[in-house]
Design a protein around this motif. Structure first.
Motif, mmCIF file in Angstrom:
data_model
loop_
_atom_site.group_PDB
_atom_site.id
_atom_site.type_symbol
_atom_site.label_atom_id
_atom_site.label_comp_id
_atom_site.label_asym_id
_atom_site.label_seq_id
_atom_site.Cartn_x
_atom_site.Cartn_y
_atom_site.Cartn_z
ATOM 1 N N THR A 31 32.194 1.590 18.744
ATOM 2 C CA THR A 31 30.747 1.793 18.674
ATOM 3 C C THR A 31 30.325 2.648 19.858
ATOM 4 O O THR A 31 31.161 3.072 20.660
ATOM 5 C CB THR A 31 30.003 0.429 18.656
ATOM 6 O OG1 THR A 31 28.633 0.657 18.356
ATOM 7 C CG2 THR A 31 30.106 -0.310 19.982
ATOM 8 N N ARG A 218 22.616 -4.028 5.746
ATOM 9 C CA ARG A 218 21.739 -3.123 5.001
ATOM 10 C C ARG A 218 20.849 -3.893 4.013
ATOM 11 O O ARG A 218 19.697 -3.578 3.818
ATOM 12 C CB ARG A 218 22.601 -2.104 4.247
ATOM 13 C CG ARG A 218 21.937 -0.765 4.099
ATOM 14 C CD ARG A 218 22.851 0.250 3.472
ATOM 15 N NE ARG A 218 24.089 0.473 4.232
ATOM 16 C CZ ARG A 218 24.945 1.459 3.957
ATOM 17 N NH1 ARG A 218 24.720 2.283 2.969
ATOM 18 N NH2 ARG A 218 26.045 1.603 4.680
ATOM 19 N N ASN A 282 19.276 -9.753 19.497
ATOM 20 C CA ASN A 282 18.738 -10.752 18.569
ATOM 21 C C ASN A 282 19.216 -12.134 19.016
ATOM 22 O O ASN A 282 20.398 -12.448 18.884
ATOM 23 C CB ASN A 282 19.229 -10.420 17.150
ATOM 24 C CG ASN A 282 18.718 -11.400 16.107
ATOM 25 O OD1 ASN A 282 18.155 -12.443 16.448
ATOM 26 N ND2 ASN A 282 18.930 -11.070 14.848
HETATM 27 O O1 UT7 Z 1 17.846 -11.819 12.535
HETATM 28 C C1 UT7 Z 1 18.291 -11.961 11.236
HETATM 29 C C2 UT7 Z 1 17.964 -10.804 10.446
HETATM 30 N N1 UT7 Z 1 18.923 -9.735 10.661
HETATM 31 C C3 UT7 Z 1 18.493 -8.509 10.673
HETATM 32 O O2 UT7 Z 1 17.292 -8.305 10.608
HETATM 33 C C4 UT7 Z 1 19.479 -7.389 10.654
HETATM 34 C C5 UT7 Z 1 19.047 -6.393 9.620
HETATM 35 N N2 UT7 Z 1 19.905 -5.242 9.528
HETATM 36 C C6 UT7 Z 1 19.937 -4.311 10.489
HETATM 37 O O3 UT7 Z 1 19.320 -4.432 11.527
HETATM 38 C C7 UT7 Z 1 20.714 -3.050 10.191
HETATM 39 O O4 UT7 Z 1 21.085 -3.021 8.845
HETATM 40 C C8 UT7 Z 1 21.966 -2.863 11.075
HETATM 41 C C9 UT7 Z 1 21.540 -2.572 12.502
HETATM 42 C C10 UT7 Z 1 22.812 -4.102 11.023
HETATM 43 C C11 UT7 Z 1 22.767 -1.671 10.579
HETATM 44 O O5 UT7 Z 1 21.987 -0.506 10.547
HETATM 45 P P1 UT7 Z 1 21.994 0.416 9.242
HETATM 46 O O6 UT7 Z 1 21.149 1.581 9.565
HETATM 47 O O7 UT7 Z 1 21.582 -0.448 8.080
HETATM 48 O O8 UT7 Z 1 23.491 0.870 9.169
HETATM 49 P P2 UT7 Z 1 24.567 0.623 7.994
HETATM 50 O O9 UT7 Z 1 24.936 -0.823 7.926
HETATM 51 O O10 UT7 Z 1 24.034 1.262 6.765
HETATM 52 O O11 UT7 Z 1 25.798 1.443 8.547
HETATM 53 C C12 UT7 Z 1 25.729 2.859 8.734
HETATM 54 C C13 UT7 Z 1 27.065 3.322 9.281
HETATM 55 C C14 UT7 Z 1 28.256 2.793 8.494
HETATM 56 O O12 UT7 Z 1 29.205 3.829 8.434
HETATM 57 P P3 UT7 Z 1 29.357 4.712 7.080
HETATM 58 O O13 UT7 Z 1 29.663 3.700 5.998
HETATM 59 O O14 UT7 Z 1 28.024 5.367 6.901
HETATM 60 O O15 UT7 Z 1 30.466 5.633 7.423
HETATM 61 C C15 UT7 Z 1 28.785 1.689 9.383
HETATM 62 O O16 UT7 Z 1 30.182 1.489 9.214
HETATM 63 O O17 UT7 Z 1 27.229 2.860 10.628
HETATM 64 C C16 UT7 Z 1 28.506 2.206 10.760
HETATM 65 N N3 UT7 Z 1 28.396 1.168 11.761
HETATM 66 C C17 UT7 Z 1 28.555 1.403 13.077
HETATM 67 N N4 UT7 Z 1 28.858 2.519 13.762
HETATM 68 C C18 UT7 Z 1 28.921 2.421 15.109
HETATM 69 C C19 UT7 Z 1 28.089 -0.144 11.578
HETATM 70 N N5 UT7 Z 1 28.053 -0.772 12.765
HETATM 71 C C20 UT7 Z 1 28.336 0.164 13.701
HETATM 72 C C21 UT7 Z 1 28.436 0.127 15.113
HETATM 73 N N6 UT7 Z 1 28.720 1.277 15.766
HETATM 74 N N7 UT7 Z 1 28.226 -0.997 15.830
#
Ligand code: UT7
Length: 325
Positions: A31, A218, A282
Motif C-alpha cells: 500500500t 466497495r 476507524n
Molecule cells: O465502519 C464500518 C463501515 N465501513 C466503511 O464505511 C468502509 C467503506 N468502504 C470504504 O471506505 C472503501 O470502499 C475502501 C476505503 C475500503 C476502499 O476504497 P475503494 O475506493 O472502494 O477501493 P476499492 O475497494 O474499489 O479498490 C480499488 C483498488 C483495487 O485494485 P484494482 O482491483 O482496482 O486493481 C484494490 O485492490 O485499490 C486496491 N486496494 C489498495 N491499493 C493500495 C485496496 N486496498 C488497497 C490498499 N493500498 N490498502
C-alpha cells in the motif's frame, strides 16, 4: 410541559500511546500513503499496547468523562459499553470496567452493534433514563480492532484503529421545547440481509475461535451514504429540526469520502463537520465519542449546541441521534 431528557454532563477520550502511520503500514503490506489518504483520508491510527485491553481503554475514557462531568462513580447507576472487541467472550467487558472503576452497585452491560454501537448504546441509555429506571449513566464506545484485523489484508488493515470515548449522561428536567438540552430523538436501524458485507469469520458458536474482520469495502461504501442520510431525514422529520439548525455534525469516522458525501447530501456546511478520521482511523464504536471529546476539548463544542450523530457499520446497522449539548 416539563420533561426529563438525557443530558451529556461530560465527555472523555483515550487513545493508546503507539501510533501507526501510513508510511509504516506501507512496509507491512502493498500500500502507500497516497492510496490510503486519497481513498480514506486516514494518515495514522493508534494501536493498543501488548496486554492493553478494551476494558483498559474504556476505563481510561470513562475516568476522563467522569472528571469532565464533575460526577463521582458513586452517583452512577449504569454503565453501557459498546464494543465488538470485548476482552473475553463473556462476561461483558462492561462489568470489568465497573470493577476497575470501583463500582459495586448498579448494573453494567455491553451492546454489540459494531460501528453503530455507540449510537445504539446512547439510545438505550436515553430510553432507560426517560423511563425512570436510572438517572446517571456512563456510555462508552471502546475497541481494539487491531486484534481482529487480518494484518496481511491491505483492503482492511489500513482502515482501523484502537481507542475509546465516553459520555456521562444524566436525566435532567427540561422545559420541553426545542431549546431543551439533552437527547431530542434517536433512530436505530439494522438489516441482517447485509451481514456478509462486513463480519468476523469466527466466534464461540461457529468456529470456536475469534476470527478476523472481512469486508466487501466497495459494497459497504455503496450503501453507506444512502442509509446514513435516510435515518437522519427521519430524525429531522420527527423533531422538526433541519440541516440548517445543526451546529455540529459528528459522524462515524470510517472514511472521509463517506463523511463529506453525507454532509453534502444533507446540506450541512463543511465547517460544521467534526472530522477525526485522519488521526484516529476507524475506531468503530469509539469513533463518535472520541470525536465528541476532541471537539469539546478544543472548544468547538459548547453547551447549548445542537449536535447530530450518525453511524453505519456491520450488520448492517445504522442510526442517528439529535441532541443539544
Ligand atoms: O465502519 C464500518 C463501515 N465501513 C466503511 O464505511 C468502509 C467503506 N468502504 C470504504 O471506505 C472503501 O470502499 C475502501 C476505503 C475500503 C476502499 O476504497 P475503494 O475506493 O472502494 O477501493 P476499492 O475497494 O474499489 O479498490 C480499488 C483498488 C483495487 O485494485 P484494482 O482491483 O482496482 O486493481 C484494490 O485492490 O485499490 C486496491 N486496494 C489498495 N491499493 C493500495 C485496496 N486496498 C488497497 C490498499 N493500498 N490498502
Amino acid at each position: 410541559m416539563s420533561l426529563v431528557r438525557s443530558v451529556v454532563l461530560g465527555v472523555g477520550g483515550y487513545l493508546p500511546e503507539k501510533t501507526l502511520t501510513n508510511a509504516e503500514l506501507s512496509t507491512m503490506v502493498d500500500t502507500s500513503d497516497e492510496w490510503i489518504t486519497q481513498r480514506t483520508g486516514i494518515k495514522e491510527r493508534h494501536i493498543a499496547a501488548k496486554g492493553e485491553l478494551t476494558s483498559d481503554l474504556a476505563t481510561a475514557a470513562a475516568r476522563v468523562a467522569l472528571a469532565n462531568a464533575g460526577v463521582s462513580i458513586a452517583e452512577i447507576d449504569l454503565i453501557i459499553l459498546a464494543t465488538a472487541t470485548p476482552d473475553n467472550t463473556f462476561p461483558a467487558s462492561a462489568v470489568t470496567v465497573q470493577e476497575k472503576l470501583g463500582m459495586r452497585h448498579g448494573a453494567a452491560f455491553d451492546i454489540q452493534a459494531v460501528c453503530s454501537g455507540f449510537v445504539f448504546a446512547l439510545s438505550q441509555a436515553d430510553a432507560m433514563i426517560r423511563s425512570g429506571q436510572v438517572k446517571k449513566v456512563i456510555v462508552i464506545g471502546a475497541e481494539t480492532f487491531s486484534r481482529i484485523v487480518d494484518w496481511t489484508d491491505r483492503g482492511t488493515c489500513v482502515l482501523f484503529g484502537d481507542g475509546a470515548g465516553a459520555v456521562v449522561l444524566s436525566g435532567e428536567p427540561q422545559p420541553g421545547d426545542t431549546h431543551d438540552r439533552g437527547v431530542h430523538a434517536s433512530r436505530l436501524r439494522s438489516d441482517g440481509h447485509y451481514k456478509e458485507m462486513l463480519y468476523v469469520d469466527g466466534g464461540p458458536s461457529s468456529t470456536g475461535t475469534v476470527g478476523h474482520l472481512r469486508m466487501e469495502g466497495r459494497e459497504v461504501f455503496k450503501h453507506a451514504v444512502g442509509m446514513i442520510t435516510d435515518v437522519i431525514e427521519d430524525v429531522f422529520a420527527t423533531t422538526g429540526f433541519s440541516a440548517a439548525d445543526i451546529d455540529w455534525f459528528v459522524p462515524h469516522q470510517a472514511n472521509m469520502r463517506i463523511i463529506d458525501a453525507s454532509a453534502k447530501k444533507l446540506g450541512i456546511e463543511s465547517e460544521k463537520v467534526i472530522r477525526t478520521v485522519s488521526l484516529h482511523g476507524n475506531t468503530s464504536a469509539a469513533s463518535i465519542p472520541l470525536a465528541l471529546s476532541v471537539a469539546s476539548a478544543d472548544g468547538r463544542l459548547k453547551k447549548g449546541d445542537l449536535v447530530l450523530l450518525e453511524s453505519m457499520g456491520g450488520g448492517f446497522t445504522w442510526g442517528a441521534i439529535l441532541l443539544r449539548w
